[in-house]
Design a protein around this motif. Structure first.
Motif: not given
Lengths: 125, 110
Positions: B52-56, B48-50, B35-39
């Motif tokens: 691997n490649n899904k967008r909330p 942002l991403i969970y 998963s990816w996070y924006q701070l």
């Protein structure tokens, strides 16, 4: 919509205890489908996972090795919140502390959403 | 020293595309999902991403994620000044029995 609201002191003296609380709205701390985590961020360490509490027929707590000897994360079902206590703090514990919900199907497929607003905790005399 | 490795900084002009890499090992990225996070300073971190490649819901399709082996990548197209932030990758490490993150990447939109 799930929201997390953090509270607690932002200044702690060395050797004392850091205490923060995270109030949950829109979900339950006792849910079987989430875990409740504390994560901190500092310029030197980036994001660092501290630990979590979750309920699966009974309560579980898991902590990062780096803080395991001095951390406690406790659920409070009466207030639908969970707390962080970090004992014997040093200036290295200075960071922004976040609470967050961990969700997903498990087995390495989880993620964090949402996050609390963050609390800057400074350890200084 | 973070378990996952990210570049400290990336930069690009408005409207351009940027990618942020995240390298790990078989005990974390290799057998878990990223998963990816924006701070952004002063605001709650954002997922942002969970998986691997899904967008909330609510995350624009300018943001994308991918994973191959023990590495993952976050892509951002059509860069905007509002994208200036720090970005972190994260995943579960089965050897450490802990969540691990990258050291964070500071994105500058020139």
């Amino acid at each position: 919509q799930v929201q997390l609201q953090q509270s607690g002191l932002g200044l702690v003296k060395p050797s004392q205890t850091l205490s923060l609380t995270c109030a949950i709205s829109g979900d339950s701390v006792s849910t079987n489908s989430a875990a409740w985590n504390w994560i901190r961020q500092s310029p030197s360490r980036g994001l660092e996972w501290l630990g979590r509490t979750y309920y699966r027929s009974k309560w579980y707590n898991e902590y990062a090795v780096s803080v395991k000897s001095r951390i406690m994360i406790n659920p409070d079902t009466s207030k639908n919140q969970f707390s962080l206590q970090l004992n014997s703090v040093t200036p290295e514990d200075t960071a922004v502390y976040y609470c967050t919900r961990e969700i997903g199907p498990g087995n390495g497929r989880n993620w964090f959403d949402p996050w609390g607003q963050g609390t800057l905790v400074t350890v200084s005399s | 020293q973070s378990v996952l490795t990210q570049p400290p900084s990336v930069s690009a002009a408005p409207g351009q595309k940027v990618t942020i890499s995240c390298s790990g090992s078989s005990s974390n990225i290799g057998n878990s999902f990223v998963s990816w996070y924006q701070l952004l300073p002063g605001t709650a971190p954002k997922l942002l991403i969970y998986d691997n490649n899904k967008r909330p819901s609510g995350i624009p399709d300018r943001f994308s994620g991918s994973k191959s082996g023990t590495s993952a990548t976050l892509g951002i197209t059509g860069l905007q000044t509002g994208d200036e932030a720090e970005y972190y990758c994260g995943t579960w490490d089965s050897s450490l029995s802990a969540w691990v993150f990258g050291g964070g990447t500071k994105l500058t939109v020139l």
